[in-house]
Write a protein that holds these residues in place. Structure first.
Motif, PDB file in Angstrom:
ATOM      1  N   VAL A   1      -4.219  -5.971 -10.471  1.00  0.00           N
ATOM      2  CA  VAL A   1      -5.028  -5.546  -9.331  1.00  0.00           C
ATOM      3  C   VAL A   1      -5.634  -4.176  -9.628  1.00  0.00           C
ATOM      4  O   VAL A   1      -4.969  -3.293 -10.180  1.00  0.00           O
ATOM      5  N   SER A   2      -6.908  -3.990  -9.261  1.00  0.00           N
ATOM      6  CA  SER A   2      -7.603  -2.739  -9.528  1.00  0.00           C
ATOM      7  C   SER A   2      -8.097  -2.121  -8.226  1.00  0.00           C
ATOM      8  O   SER A   2      -8.067  -2.751  -7.159  1.00  0.00           O
ATOM      9  N   LEU A   3      -8.592  -0.888  -8.325  1.00  0.00           N
ATOM     10  CA  LEU A   3      -9.110  -0.194  -7.147  1.00  0.00           C
ATOM     11  C   LEU A   3     -10.342  -0.883  -6.572  1.00  0.00           C
ATOM     12  O   LEU A   3     -10.723  -0.626  -5.427  1.00  0.00           O
ATOM     13  N   GLU A   4     -10.972  -1.750  -7.346  1.00  0.00           N
ATOM     14  CA  GLU A   4     -12.140  -2.464  -6.859  1.00  0.00           C
ATOM     15  C   GLU A   4     -11.764  -3.581  -5.888  1.00  0.00           C
ATOM     16  O   GLU A   4     -12.578  -4.030  -5.083  1.00  0.00           O
TER      17      GLU A   4
ATOM     18  N   ARG B   1      -9.460  -1.607   1.586  1.00  0.00           N
ATOM     19  CA  ARG B   1      -9.567  -1.065   0.232  1.00  0.00           C
ATOM     20  C   ARG B   1      -8.265  -0.392  -0.185  1.00  0.00           C
ATOM     21  O   ARG B   1      -7.456   0.036   0.647  1.00  0.00           O
ATOM     22  N   ILE B   2      -8.086  -0.302  -1.488  1.00  0.00           N
ATOM     23  CA  ILE B   2      -6.906   0.330  -2.065  1.00  0.00           C
ATOM     24  C   ILE B   2      -7.212   1.807  -2.308  1.00  0.00           C
ATOM     25  O   ILE B   2      -8.213   2.147  -2.935  1.00  0.00           O
TER      26      ILE B   2
ATOM     27  N   GLN C   1      12.066  -1.898 -16.709  1.00  0.00           N
ATOM     28  CA  GLN C   1      10.828  -2.595 -16.421  1.00  0.00           C
ATOM     29  C   GLN C   1       9.955  -1.719 -15.528  1.00  0.00           C
ATOM     30  O   GLN C   1      10.389  -0.697 -15.018  1.00  0.00           O
ATOM     31  N   THR C   2       8.723  -2.168 -15.348  1.00  0.00           N
ATOM     32  CA  THR C   2       7.776  -1.461 -14.498  1.00  0.00           C
ATOM     33  C   THR C   2       7.645  -2.195 -13.170  1.00  0.00           C
ATOM     34  O   THR C   2       7.561  -3.426 -13.140  1.00  0.00           O
ATOM     35  N   VAL C   3       7.657  -1.432 -12.081  1.00  0.00           N
ATOM     36  CA  VAL C   3       7.425  -2.007 -10.754  1.00  0.00           C
ATOM     37  C   VAL C   3       6.144  -1.410 -10.192  1.00  0.00           C
ATOM     38  O   VAL C   3       5.711  -0.332 -10.597  1.00  0.00           O
ATOM     39  N   TYR C   4       5.516  -2.125  -9.242  1.00  0.00           N
ATOM     40  CA  TYR C   4       4.166  -1.800  -8.797  1.00  0.00           C
ATOM     41  C   TYR C   4       4.109  -1.709  -7.277  1.00  0.00           C
ATOM     42  O   TYR C   4       4.883  -2.345  -6.560  1.00  0.00           O
ATOM     43  N   ASN C   5       3.138  -0.943  -6.795  1.00  0.00           N
ATOM     44  CA  ASN C   5       2.957  -0.772  -5.359  1.00  0.00           C
ATOM     45  C   ASN C   5       1.537  -0.271  -5.126  1.00  0.00           C
ATOM     46  O   ASN C   5       0.818   0.073  -6.064  1.00  0.00           O
ATOM     47  N   PHE C   6       1.097  -0.256  -3.863  1.00  0.00           N
ATOM     48  CA  PHE C   6      -0.241   0.211  -3.521  1.00  0.00           C
ATOM     49  C   PHE C   6      -0.179   1.110  -2.299  1.00  0.00           C
ATOM     50  O   PHE C   6       0.720   0.978  -1.461  1.00  0.00           O
ATOM     51  N   GLU C   7      -1.163   1.991  -2.208  1.00  0.00           N
ATOM     52  CA  GLU C   7      -1.454   2.671  -0.950  1.00  0.00           C
ATOM     53  C   GLU C   7      -2.755   2.057  -0.439  1.00  0.00           C
ATOM     54  O   GLU C   7      -3.788   2.135  -1.104  1.00  0.00           O
ATOM     55  N   VAL C   8      -2.699   1.414   0.731  1.00  0.00           N
ATOM     56  CA  VAL C   8      -3.821   0.652   1.257  1.00  0.00           C
ATOM     57  C   VAL C   8      -4.390   1.347   2.484  1.00  0.00           C
ATOM     58  O   VAL C   8      -3.637   1.821   3.349  1.00  0.00           O
ATOM     59  N   ASP C   9      -5.711   1.407   2.567  1.00  0.00           N
ATOM     60  CA  ASP C   9      -6.389   2.122   3.644  1.00  0.00           C
ATOM     61  C   ASP C   9      -6.016   1.544   5.004  1.00  0.00           C
ATOM     62  O   ASP C   9      -5.844   0.328   5.163  1.00  0.00           O
ATOM     63  N   HIS C  10      -5.908   2.409   5.993  1.00  0.00           N
ATOM     64  CA  HIS C  10      -5.673   2.074   7.401  1.00  0.00           C
ATOM     65  C   HIS C  10      -4.295   1.459   7.646  1.00  0.00           C
ATOM     66  O   HIS C  10      -3.492   2.020   8.385  1.00  0.00           O
ATOM     67  N   ASP C  11      -4.015   0.286   7.041  1.00  0.00           N
ATOM     68  CA  ASP C  11      -2.832  -0.481   7.435  1.00  0.00           C
ATOM     69  C   ASP C  11      -1.613  -0.246   6.545  1.00  0.00           C
ATOM     70  O   ASP C  11      -0.492  -0.529   6.947  1.00  0.00           O
TER      71      ASP C  11
ATOM     72  N   GLU D   1       2.923 -13.172  -2.463  1.00  0.00           N
ATOM     73  CA  GLU D   1       3.484 -14.526  -2.337  1.00  0.00           C
ATOM     74  C   GLU D   1       3.403 -15.024  -0.887  1.00  0.00           C
ATOM     75  O   GLU D   1       4.332 -15.618  -0.367  1.00  0.00           O
ATOM     76  N   ASN D   2       2.260 -14.741  -0.229  1.00  0.00           N
ATOM     77  CA  ASN D   2       2.062 -15.131   1.179  1.00  0.00           C
ATOM     78  C   ASN D   2       3.129 -14.548   2.101  1.00  0.00           C
ATOM     79  O   ASN D   2       3.618 -15.203   3.023  1.00  0.00           O
ATOM     80  N   THR D   3       3.462 -13.299   1.871  1.00  0.00           N
ATOM     81  CA  THR D   3       4.449 -12.593   2.678  1.00  0.00           C
ATOM     82  C   THR D   3       3.975 -11.153   2.854  1.00  0.00           C
ATOM     83  O   THR D   3       3.584 -10.497   1.885  1.00  0.00           O
ATOM     84  N   ILE D   4       4.024 -10.631   4.089  1.00  0.00           N
ATOM     85  CA  ILE D   4       3.548  -9.273   4.366  1.00  0.00           C
ATOM     86  C   ILE D   4       4.587  -8.249   3.934  1.00  0.00           C
ATOM     87  O   ILE D   4       5.772  -8.348   4.287  1.00  0.00           O
ATOM     88  N   VAL D   5       4.114  -7.245   3.198  1.00  0.00           N
ATOM     89  CA  VAL D   5       4.973  -6.127   2.814  1.00  0.00           C
ATOM     90  C   VAL D   5       4.225  -4.831   3.090  1.00  0.00           C
ATOM     91  O   VAL D   5       3.011  -4.810   3.277  1.00  0.00           O
ATOM     92  N   HIS D   6       4.958  -3.752   3.089  1.00  0.00           N
ATOM     93  CA  HIS D   6       4.423  -2.420   3.406  1.00  0.00           C
ATOM     94  C   HIS D   6       4.625  -1.531   2.191  1.00  0.00           C
ATOM     95  O   HIS D   6       5.368  -1.877   1.271  1.00  0.00           O
ATOM     96  N   ASN D   7       3.959  -0.371   2.185  1.00  0.00           N
ATOM     97  CA  ASN D   7       4.344   0.627   1.207  1.00  0.00           C
ATOM     98  C   ASN D   7       5.815   0.948   1.389  1.00  0.00           C
ATOM     99  O   ASN D   7       6.382   0.741   2.460  1.00  0.00           O
TER     100      ASN D   7
END
Length: 656
Positions: free
Chosen positions: A171-174, A186-187, A305-315, A321-327
């Motif tokens: 996944v990218s910033l685009e 947006r991310i 190993q490497t783990v991944y996460n995002f900071e997502v605008d507004h929400d 996997e069709n499951t809602i997660v948060h930062n």
């Protein structure tokens, strides 16, 4: 005693090409302390030569460097003398640098990242603890100041973007991500961490693959009788259900098992990823969501190993996997108690727990700017109540500061949380003095070319990238020549692959609305200048590796100056394209490289220069590899920003 050295430069190569460097050694003269005003006067004289309205001089080599001390309103060189502090989520020690330079002494540090702990111990002789959640306040040393910055999913986890499901590491910033509100956002930041985290493996009804994440990662969950709330993976039980927004709009081009399930949910059909129907004991609809039962929740032995996460605008949420997660920094808003109890499942809770138990005099914490307005202010309200419940006075609204406001050439806005124990607090907290950002220039942190060649091989542009930039330079020079007639480069991203595209953009299912707008603007720009851009595009497509992100271009340097050239500006190779800016200050460093290239040097910043952007001294011992250094400094706080905030606490909020 030697007098303070104020300005140094390699030589007087040109009138205004000499590099002004302020040393971080304000020595005591025989008649007393060197006046701070003298530093300000001399720096202002140099800064006046860097007017952004003039053509910028060539970048000269910098021979000697030390962090530029911001004078501010300090009344003492060592306002933290005699104070002790702890350094939570310490990373490589930005807080440690700041507070020890002000006279403080660190008595405990903690960080889960093994490589950060190694660098921290090598520099400060103090071995950090590993897990903040395991810190026992009864066994901790007493201290005066609590400091801390405020993790994730394994590779291969499928994330729902506006262009289909993607493995989380791709996944990218685009991309835009589907959030718990059912909209694509947006991310703001891509996050990754390598280590040996303790993981949770969750199996959910209707899912073929298990979900693996760090123990603290929050999910949107509920029982059948309660309202939804955010809970960390480690606290979830088989009595709970995890949510997925029933989102009718389908922007994805790719259709796989997860998308088939999502389309079925949109039609009101409860089904598993493999198409099998689900009964009410394991799944149900409610409130615009489909809820699926947690079937098991097990601890997995950590491995490197490497783990991944995002900071997502507004929400600040997304779907895996069709499951809602948060930062990982989640806060409960179930409408119950607020304050400390609503910080469960967050790493901030451990900061609050330690504050409450140990009652130090002050605290200073840093976080991303988005914290200030996240979730319409409710997240900050929860944190604020937690501070007040723990016996501390803090500002009703968090302060936002950036290094560029202090003369450091990096634009990196961060929230600073400053507090003082109630018995020491004044009736009204004094506001921070307004800052007028001085002129910045990236040249102030550059190393001598010879030193870079020895210390940081691999920073130079490749031949392919040079060829691509030369091609974009042709376009820049063409439009600069047209500038006298009022022609400007577009402010929107230029996507050359789409300029001569012929497919329709009107159907909603073809592209998301925001992309359709960009594509329309790009096609109109191309048609308006086709006499030049037509032949140029043919040459560009014949240029090796002129594809993907490198065929996209973002001009963020404003109106043309007479001698503008890509080889005199700054640029980044980003997932969204090649971004060009003036050589004033660097964009914010992030853990994922995207390191700035200096056009005139035809190379990217080396690790030592990146350390300087975070105001670390040249005496700081860098990690062994450049990739680790870029990541660690991208995650660090800026030393001068922390010093400025700590000075404010000690000289304004609670003068000692």
């Amino acid at each position: 005693m030697d007098k303070a050295t104020i300005l140094k430069s390699k030589s007087k190569v040109a009138d205004d090409a000499a590099i002004a460097i302020l040393e971080n050694k304000i020595a005591n003269a025989a008649t007393g302390l060197v006046k701070i005003n003298e530093l300000i006067t001399q720096f202002a004289a140099y800064a006046a030569t860097l007017s952004p309205t003039k053509a910028e001089p060539p970048i000269a080599n910098t021979v000697v460097w030390s962090p530029v001390p911001f004078a501010g309103t300090a009344t003492s060189d060592k306002p933290a003398a005699g104070l002790t502090f702890i350094d939570l989520f310490c990373g490589i020690g930005g807080f440690h640098q700041a507070l020890t330079q002000l006279g403080g002494r660190c008595v405990l540090a903690c960080d889960i990242d093994a490589k950060c702990r190694e660098v921290y111990e090598a520099n400060y002789g103090l071995k950090p603890e590993v897990d903040v959640t395991k810190l026992d306040t009864a066994k901790m040393p007493d201290f005066d100041v609590l400091c801390g910055g405020f993790p994730c999913f394994v590779a291969g986890t499928q994330v729902l973007t506006d262009s289909g499901y993607k493995a989380i590491e791709t996944v990218s910033l685009e991309d835009r991500l589907l959030t718990h509100t059912g909209s694509f956002q947006r991310i703001l930041n891509l996050q990754r961490k390598t280590g040996t985290p303790s993981l949770r493996t969750l199996r959910v009804a209707g899912r073929t693959n298990p979900i693996q994440c760090t123990e603290e990662h929050p999910f949107y969950t509920r029982t059948k009788g309660d309202a939804p709330s955010w809970q960390p993976a480690r606290e979830m039980t088989t009595e709970q259900y995890v949510g997925m927004p029933v989102n009718v709009k389908t922007d994805e081009a790719a259709v796989g098992a997860l998308e088939v399930q999502r389309q079925q949910l949109a039609q009101g059909l409860l089904c598993a990823v493999d198409g099998a129907s689900l009964d009410a004991s394991v799944a149900f609809f409610d409130g615009g969501y489909a809820w699926f039962k947690v079937e098991s929740n097990e601890t997995t032995v950590g491995k490197l190993q490497t783990v991944y996460n995002f900071e997502v605008d507004h929400d600040n949420s997304y779907c895996v996997e069709n499951t809602i997660v948060h930062n990982c920094q989640a806060f409960s808003h179930s409408g119950k108690q607020g304050g400390f109890e609503d910080t469960r499942g967050t790493l901030f809770r451990d900061c609050a727990r330690i504050l409450k138990d140990k009652q130090p005099k002050y605290f200073l914490m840093e976080n991303v700017k988005n914290l200030k307005g996240h979730d319409e202010g409710r997240t900050w309200a929860t944190i604020y109540r937690s501070f007040t419940e723990s016996g501390y006075t803090t500002y009703e609204h968090p302060v936002v500061l950036s290094p560029h406001q202090l003369g450091v050439p990096q634009h990196r806005e961060r929230v600073l949380l400053m507090g003082i124990r109630n018995d020491l607090a004044p009736p009204v907290l004094p506001e921070m003095d307004p800052l007028s950002p001085p002129p910045c220039n990236i040249r102030s942190i550059l190393m001598d070319d010879a030193a870079v060649a020895v210390a940081a091989a691999g920073t130079a542009l490749t031949a392919d990238d040079t060829g691509i930039l030369d091609r974009w330079e042709e376009m820049v020079q063409h439009f600069k020549a047209l500038g006298t007639r009022g022609v400007k480069l577009p402010t929107f991203p230029m996507w050359s692959e789409e300029w001569d595209g012929a497919y329709p953009l009107t159907k909603e299912e073809t592209k998301p609305e925001w992309k359709a707008k960009f594509l329309t603007q790009n096609r109109e720009f191309y048609r308006a200048h086709i006499a030049f851009l037509g032949p140029w595009l043919a040459r560009a497509r014949a240029t090796p590796k002129f594809v993907g992100a490198k065929s996209k271009f973002e001009w963020q340097a404003g109106a043309f100056l007479s001698d503008d050239s890509l080889w005199r500006l700054l640029f980044q190779f980003r997932p969204s394209g090649i971004r060009v800016k003036r050589a004033t200050y660097s964009p914010a460093l992030v853990a994922l490289a995207q390191i700035v290239y200096v056009g005139e040097k035809r190379r990217k910043l080396c690790p030592r220069e990146v350390a300087r952007l975070q105001s670390f001294p040249d005496s700081f011992k860098l990690p062994a590899t450049a990739s680790v250094a870029y990541k660690q400094f991208g995650n660090s706080v800026n030393v001068e920003v922390i010093k400025y905030a700590m000075r404010h606490i000690l000289t304004k909020m609670a003068p000692r």
